[in-house]
Design a protein around this motif. Sequence first.
Motif, mmCIF file in Angstrom:
data_model
loop_
_atom_site.group_PDB
_atom_site.id
_atom_site.type_symbol
_atom_site.label_atom_id
_atom_site.label_comp_id
_atom_site.label_asym_id
_atom_site.label_seq_id
_atom_site.Cartn_x
_atom_site.Cartn_y
_atom_site.Cartn_z
ATOM 1 N N GLY A 46 0.928 -1.243 -0.157
ATOM 2 C CA GLY A 46 0.074 -0.051 -0.006
ATOM 3 C C GLY A 46 0.621 1.173 -0.112
ATOM 4 O O GLY A 46 0.517 2.192 -0.861
ATOM 5 N N TYR A 47 1.965 1.371 0.605
ATOM 6 C CA TYR A 47 2.948 2.385 1.025
ATOM 7 C C TYR A 47 3.393 2.707 -0.384
ATOM 8 O O TYR A 47 3.567 3.638 -0.989
ATOM 9 N N ASP A 50 1.188 4.343 -2.634
ATOM 10 C CA ASP A 50 0.863 5.785 -2.395
ATOM 11 C C ASP A 50 1.898 6.509 -2.911
ATOM 12 O O ASP A 50 1.873 7.751 -3.230
ATOM 13 N N GLN A 51 3.281 6.065 -2.733
ATOM 14 C CA GLN A 51 4.491 6.901 -2.879
ATOM 15 C C GLN A 51 5.046 6.797 -4.319
ATOM 16 O O GLN A 51 5.882 7.413 -4.707
ATOM 17 N N GLN A 69 -6.161 -2.881 -2.091
ATOM 18 C CA GLN A 69 -6.214 -3.291 -0.899
ATOM 19 C C GLN A 69 -7.593 -3.957 -0.582
ATOM 20 O O GLN A 69 -8.698 -3.153 -0.889
ATOM 21 N N ALA A 259 3.637 5.682 8.665
ATOM 22 C CA ALA A 259 2.532 5.768 7.324
ATOM 23 C C ALA A 259 1.660 4.242 7.461
ATOM 24 O O ALA A 259 0.650 4.115 7.342
ATOM 25 N N ALA A 263 -1.956 3.150 8.438
ATOM 26 C CA ALA A 263 -2.986 2.684 7.667
ATOM 27 C C ALA A 263 -3.427 1.012 8.056
ATOM 28 O O ALA A 263 -4.514 0.608 7.561
#
Length: 356
Positions: A46-47, A50-51, A69, A259, A263
């Motif tokens: 997920g990170y 997002d990044q 997710q 983060a 989450a």
Amino acid sequence: MQTISKFLASIAVAALVAGAPFAAHAAPKKDFKVAWSIYVGWMPWGYAADQGIVKKWADKYGITIEVTQFNDYVESMNQYTAGAYDAVTLTNMDGLSIPAAGGVDTTAVITGDFSNGNDAVILKDKDSLEDIKGQNVNLVEFSVSHYLLARALETIGSSERDVKVVNTSDADMVAAFQTPDVTAVVTWNPLVSSIMEDPSARKVFDSSQIPGEIIDLMVAKTEVLKDNPEFGKALAGIWYETMGIMLADSPEGKAAREAMGAASGTDLAGFEAQMAATMLFGKPDEALAFTLSESLPKTMDLVRNFLFEKGLLGSGAASADVIGIEMPDGSVLGDKENIKFRFTGTFMEAAAKGDL
């Protein structure tokens, strides 16, 4: 990580998939879909999305990768098994019992970690594992918690005949332990941490006592990888770049862990505590060494026999050999004519050599 009703639903989905044979080769494609669910060892996906790390590696290989997710772990595997996703995060046990048992030829692309204390047997006001005998044990039936219980009982020369398993949703586990009637539970983090806040809770066995047996993986459909090796390379690139950030003792590393913790519903301290109970393979050579080790076939033999004893390798399974499990060296546990679960070092090795 599943209730019995959800598990039976997954078997139904798998049965439908098993009835539709795959083509010898999947058509080469450019767009790929990856499913993941909340767990300390899977939060990097997920990170990374997002990044922009996912997009970076997808762009490198001229493909697109959509990362989704799922709040329901079982549903993510069901969707993968049904053909909606090309890859999914799951444990070695669930990979064998759901997609592989459902006829979906699946390959472990990345060995991410193994549980090293994240899964535990907890008793109320009792300090010894032997005290579990005669008790009702609340757990998610047929999940890794069920496997952990079986392995724990073996260590004291006992078996499930000496306890009564009570199927309990993971969503209800913490509240259940707070009731007078529940005196023994088996579950995983972050639920373990929450339950252990109760003064009556005593951890009497955990996954650090069976190291390397509950393995967290990123898997993909074998035919997709065969026809699209750049997808596997991109997954490895995404993973190891993100792990490098996550494990770094730096402001960027701390921010990443914060983060991921947020989450997953906890704070930095809570997330780092879960990391401490997880043997994360931060470098590809570490993951490769584990995947190539002699312990992996032994572990998978334990797992397949547990699943067979529970009737989870298919209704017509005559033995644990019904499904072939291929190791990185080409050796096979079970039926060589029905290989449906595979471990490979290909993509981790490429990452280790800097060949991505």
